[in-house]
Write an enzyme that holds these catalytic residues in place. Structure first.
Site, PDB file in Angstrom:
ATOM      1  N   ARG A  45     -54.846  -0.157  36.115  1.00  0.00           N
ATOM      2  CA  ARG A  45     -54.296   0.859  37.020  1.00  0.00           C
ATOM      3  C   ARG A  45     -54.809   2.216  36.555  1.00  0.00           C
ATOM      4  NH1 ARG A  45     -52.751   3.503  33.300  1.00  0.00           N
ATOM      5  NH2 ARG A  45     -51.739   4.893  34.762  1.00  0.00           N
ATOM      6  N   GLY A  46     -54.445   3.261  37.329  1.00  0.00           N
ATOM      7  CA  GLY A  46     -55.019   4.585  37.080  1.00  0.00           C
ATOM      8  C   GLY A  46     -56.226   4.727  37.995  1.00  0.00           C
ATOM      9  N   ALA A  47     -56.254   5.835  38.755  1.00  0.00           N
ATOM     10  CA  ALA A  47     -57.227   5.946  39.844  1.00  0.00           C
ATOM     11  C   ALA A  47     -58.688   5.701  39.413  1.00  0.00           C
ATOM     12  CB  ALA A  47     -57.064   7.305  40.521  1.00  0.00           C
ATOM     13  N   GLN A 182     -45.166   3.686  32.772  1.00  0.00           N
ATOM     14  CA  GLN A 182     -46.523   3.923  32.268  1.00  0.00           C
ATOM     15  C   GLN A 182     -46.522   4.933  31.121  1.00  0.00           C
ATOM     16  OE1 GLN A 182     -45.687   3.759  35.496  1.00  0.00           O
ATOM     17  NE2 GLN A 182     -47.387   3.129  36.793  1.00  0.00           N
ATOM     18  N   ASP A 223     -54.174  11.034  41.844  1.00  0.00           N
ATOM     19  CA  ASP A 223     -54.764   9.872  42.531  1.00  0.00           C
ATOM     20  C   ASP A 223     -55.579  10.275  43.740  1.00  0.00           C
ATOM     21  OD1 ASP A 223     -52.691   8.451  40.864  1.00  0.00           O
ATOM     22  OD2 ASP A 223     -53.718   6.798  41.872  1.00  0.00           O
ATOM     23  N   ASN A 233     -49.887  12.135  42.977  1.00  0.00           N
ATOM     24  CA  ASN A 233     -49.905  11.492  41.659  1.00  0.00           C
ATOM     25  C   ASN A 233     -48.626  10.670  41.525  1.00  0.00           C
ATOM     26  OD1 ASN A 233     -51.285  11.141  39.091  1.00  0.00           O
ATOM     27  ND2 ASN A 233     -49.575  12.234  38.171  1.00  0.00           N
ATOM     28  N   LYS A 234     -48.500   9.985  40.420  1.00  0.00           N
ATOM     29  CA  LYS A 234     -47.361   9.094  40.190  1.00  0.00           C
ATOM     30  C   LYS A 234     -46.031   9.731  40.576  1.00  0.00           C
ATOM     31  CE  LYS A 234     -47.367   5.786  39.258  1.00  0.00           C
ATOM     32  NZ  LYS A 234     -47.251   4.792  40.376  1.00  0.00           N
TER      33      LYS A 234
END
Ligand code: MRU
Length: 333
Positions: A45-47, A182, A223, A233-234
């Site tokens: 995960r993570g863009a 996360q 993201d 973002n998150k």
């Protein structure tokens, strides 16, 4: 994440991020469907890391003889918010269509380039961001924007790692980042391995720390950044930015140019992923609320450009954050 071997027989290796920090398990992936599932299930995960993994997924698709357009669709359906995914798939498509030769070898060359460019960009971003971190500063971050989330050593965390290398005695407040943790599981794990001092907090403690003047800077990844500078973002990032503005703490976004989406005018148009309610209603095997509780579980939120002090990219810093300054940076001016 890394690719081992040739285009014809190599494999994609991913560290299963769902199991960290308890266990470090590397898994090998041999097909595009497996890679797509790994992205949806958040093994990776993570863009930027999603984009790089999808690029390698296209190599696996090419060598299996399956259609590249179908493979692209499978990957594109995994996670809707991270624009780096679509950006990487477009680069792979251009290579496939460019010379009429969509050989796995050519696609692997391009995937490796995407990976390498991301890693180099992280380093440059880290140096720029570190310049904003004063000696002895406490920096608050949300989610994980480190090595696990990128092809290199991170976006938001890159500046912290560089400042630490420079001996600046930086301290990090890590938001645990509900519901998937996360921050607690991944950012804390990365900082611990790098020897960076940190304090873990629940997401709802950030405002109180800022009120006590314990935070000098907030830094997160993104993201997708719209043409006007609104940044997705998150989930929870927006509250960090609102609190930072209220307490006059600078709020910085660190993101590579591949995270900008000039075709999307503002944050209102950014698609926001909604995930399963179980991420909110369960804690491990245990249910934490009544059986019939309704759940709202968006994976991301949008921080308006007006709350962002600066965006740090591999090409330089954008400040003030607005359409014209973004357009200039993207054009390389
Ligand atoms: O749902 P996730 O864990 O993929 O969300 C990740 C984030 O929100 C990161 O901050 C973002 O992708 C930037 S990572 C360099």
């Amino acid at each position: 994440l890394w690719w081992e071997g040739t285009a014809g027989s190599g494999t994609l290796h991913l560290l299963d991020q769902r199991l960290l920090p308890a266990r470090e398990v590397w898994t090998q992936f041999q097909s595009v469907d497996e890679v797509a599932r790994a992205i949806s299930d958040m093994v990776v995960r993570g863009a930027p890391a999603i984009g790089v993994s999808a690029a390698y997924g296209m190599v696996l698709a090419a060598r299996s003889g399956g259609g590249l357009a179908a493979a692209r669709d499978v990957l594109a359906r995994t996670r809707p918010t991270a624009i780096n995914l679509f950006w990487a798939l477009d680069r792979m498509r251009r290579v496939a269509h460019g010379g009429g030769d969509a050989s796995p070898e050519r696609l692997l060359d391009e995937a490796r380039r995407i990976h390498e460019e991301d890693a180099q960009g992280n380093r440059r971003m880290g140096e720029l961001l570190a310049a904003r971190i004063a000696p002895g500063a406490s920096v608050l971050t949300h989610c994980n924007a480190g090595a696990l989330a990128t092809g290199g050593f991170g976006t938001a965390l890159s500046g912290i790692f560089v400042a630490h290398e420079q001996g600046k005695k930086v301290h990090v407040f890590v938001d645990e980042t509900r519901p998937r943790l996360q921050g607690a599981r991944l950012t804390a794990w990365e900082l611990e391995r790098a020897g960076v001092p940190y304090t873990l907090i629940c997401d709802n403690m950030a405002a109180s720390l800022m009120a006590r003047r314990k935070v000098q800077l907030c830094v997160t990844g993104a993201d997708r950044i719209a043409a006007n500078g609104d940044a997705a973002n998150k989930i929870g990032t927006y509250s960090v930015a609102v609190n930072a503005a209220h307490h006059r703490v600078p709020f910085i976004v660190a993101a590579p140019l591949s995270t900008f989406d000039l075709a999307t005018a503002s944050g209102q148009e950014i698609p926001i992923e909604e995930r399963a309610g179980g991420e909110v209603t369960e804690w491990g095997a245990e249910r934490t609320c009544p059986g019939r509780a309704q759940v709202f579980n968006p994976g991301f939120d949008v921080t308006p450009a007006s709350l962002i002090t600066a965006i740090v990219t591999e090409r330089g810093e954008i400040s003030p954050v607005d359409g014209p300054h973004i357009a200039r940076m993207m054009a390389g001016a």
